[in-house]
Scaffold this motif. Structure first.
Motif, mmCIF file in Angstrom:
data_model
loop_
_atom_site.group_PDB
_atom_site.id
_atom_site.type_symbol
_atom_site.label_atom_id
_atom_site.label_comp_id
_atom_site.label_asym_id
_atom_site.label_seq_id
_atom_site.Cartn_x
_atom_site.Cartn_y
_atom_site.Cartn_z
ATOM 1 N N GLU A 128 2.043 1.756 -3.631
ATOM 2 C CA GLU A 128 0.783 2.311 -4.322
ATOM 3 C C GLU A 128 0.643 3.643 -4.088
ATOM 4 O OE1 GLU A 128 -4.011 1.443 -5.110
ATOM 5 O OE2 GLU A 128 -2.720 0.303 -3.649
ATOM 6 N N HIS A 168 -9.769 4.437 -12.019
ATOM 7 C CA HIS A 168 -9.116 3.791 -10.742
ATOM 8 C C HIS A 168 -9.987 4.314 -9.598
ATOM 9 C CE1 HIS A 168 -6.009 2.807 -8.001
ATOM 10 N NE2 HIS A 168 -6.266 4.052 -7.181
ATOM 11 N N GLY A 223 -7.549 3.437 -1.881
ATOM 12 C CA GLY A 223 -8.471 2.605 -1.300
ATOM 13 C C GLY A 223 -9.503 3.326 -0.352
ATOM 14 N N ASP A 224 -9.191 2.415 0.911
ATOM 15 C CA ASP A 224 -10.135 3.118 2.009
ATOM 16 C C ASP A 224 -9.322 3.905 2.825
ATOM 17 O OD1 ASP A 224 -12.396 1.622 1.371
ATOM 18 O OD2 ASP A 224 -11.613 -0.394 2.654
ATOM 19 N N THR A 225 -7.903 4.087 2.468
ATOM 20 C CA THR A 225 -7.016 4.976 3.298
ATOM 21 C C THR A 225 -6.491 6.343 2.646
ATOM 22 O OG1 THR A 225 -6.110 2.967 4.070
ATOM 23 C CG2 THR A 225 -4.728 5.047 4.057
ATOM 24 N N LYS A 276 -13.796 3.022 -4.863
ATOM 25 C CA LYS A 276 -12.741 3.463 -3.749
ATOM 26 C C LYS A 276 -13.324 4.682 -3.043
ATOM 27 C CE LYS A 276 -8.821 1.133 -6.269
ATOM 28 N NZ LYS A 276 -9.611 0.929 -7.468
ATOM 29 N N GLU A 277 -12.908 4.766 -1.761
ATOM 30 C CA GLU A 277 -13.241 5.994 -1.064
ATOM 31 C C GLU A 277 -12.228 6.932 -1.280
ATOM 32 O OE1 GLU A 277 -14.152 7.556 3.548
ATOM 33 O OE2 GLU A 277 -13.511 5.519 3.028
ATOM 34 N N LEU A 302 0.768 -0.979 0.123
ATOM 35 C CA LEU A 302 -0.090 -0.066 -0.028
ATOM 36 C C LEU A 302 0.730 1.291 0.044
ATOM 37 C CD1 LEU A 302 -2.780 0.630 -0.198
ATOM 38 C CD2 LEU A 302 -2.988 0.819 2.310
#
Length: 231
Positions: free
Chosen positions: A114, A167, A176-178, A171-172, A111
């Motif tokens: 990414e 992309h 992703g969620d972070t 996704k938030e 992550l």
């Protein structure tokens, strides 16, 4: 041991709180990336406005510390090993602050990389391309009779937005969620394309609903709202 007094910029912009991180900036897309991060971190700092109209960024004091004569830039009096460190380049500053605090740059290796990948996507693609759209659409370049440069940069900006839009589906945030420094780097530029460069029609803004969704979500963050106004 390095201290603030060792840096030429402090002769022109002396620190009133030499114990705090010093930010030299303007509320441009690159500038607010760092002020937003500092606000998100809740890190105390002192800000100095670098006025382009008076060419502050090319003054001997500024260039003597930050040779690329660009904003944003920082001096952290509490850098590695307890020594003061001066940094320019917004991406490098963001990585430094995220690593120093352990926030907004994931510890999980996959992550983390990414996130860095999308940070570089902004640094190498969105920033330069969107900036050229602004130049050729509303600044000096708008008077050029040859419209091929504007077309070139608009087309590449649309391609980058298409990549990001695809992309972000489901996704938030970009990672992703972070919520990470990648979001703080990318969305000031997207906001600027609309509110400053007047390029909504040029880029076909309605074609990027996922980008628009995340931008709206991002703009609701109190730290973002504060950081966009600094200095």
């Amino acid at each position: 041991m390095s201290t603030l007094a060792d840096f030429s910029i402090t002769r022109k912009w002396p620190a009133t709180r030499p114990d705090l991180l010093q930010l030299y900036s303007l509320p441009t897309p690159n500038g607010v990336k760092v002020s937003i991060l500092l606000e998100e971190l809740g890190m105390p700092y002192e800000v100095h406005k670098i006025n382009f109209d008076s060419h502050d960024q090319t003054s001997p004091e500024f260039v003597g510390t930050f040779p690329n004569n660009k904003i944003p830039a920082i001096i952290d009096p509490n850098g590695p090993g307890g020594q003061a460190i001066a940094l320019f380049e917004s991406g490098a500053i963001m990585v430094y602050l995220a690593e120093k605090t352990g926030m907004f740059l994931p510890q999980d290796p996959a992550l983390r990389y990414e996130t860095l990948q999308w940070l570089m996507f902004q640094m190498g693609g969105i920033g330069p391309m969107f900036g050229q759209v602004g130049f050729f659409n509303i600044f000096a370049g708008k008077d050029f009779e040859d419209k091929r440069p504007l077309t070139r940069y608009v087309d590449e900006s649309k391609r980058l937005l298409t990549v990001l839009n695809k992309h972000l589906a489901g996704k938030e945030w970009v990672a992703g969620d972070t919520y990470t420094i990648a979001d703080m780097a990318i969305f000031p530029w997207i906001r600027n394309m609309i509110v400053r460069y007047n390029a909504e029609a040029l880029i076909g803004w309605g074609q990027y609903p996922e980008v628009s969704r995340v931008l709206s979500h991002w703009l609701q963050r109190p730290a973002v709202q504060r950081g966009l106004l600094i200095p």
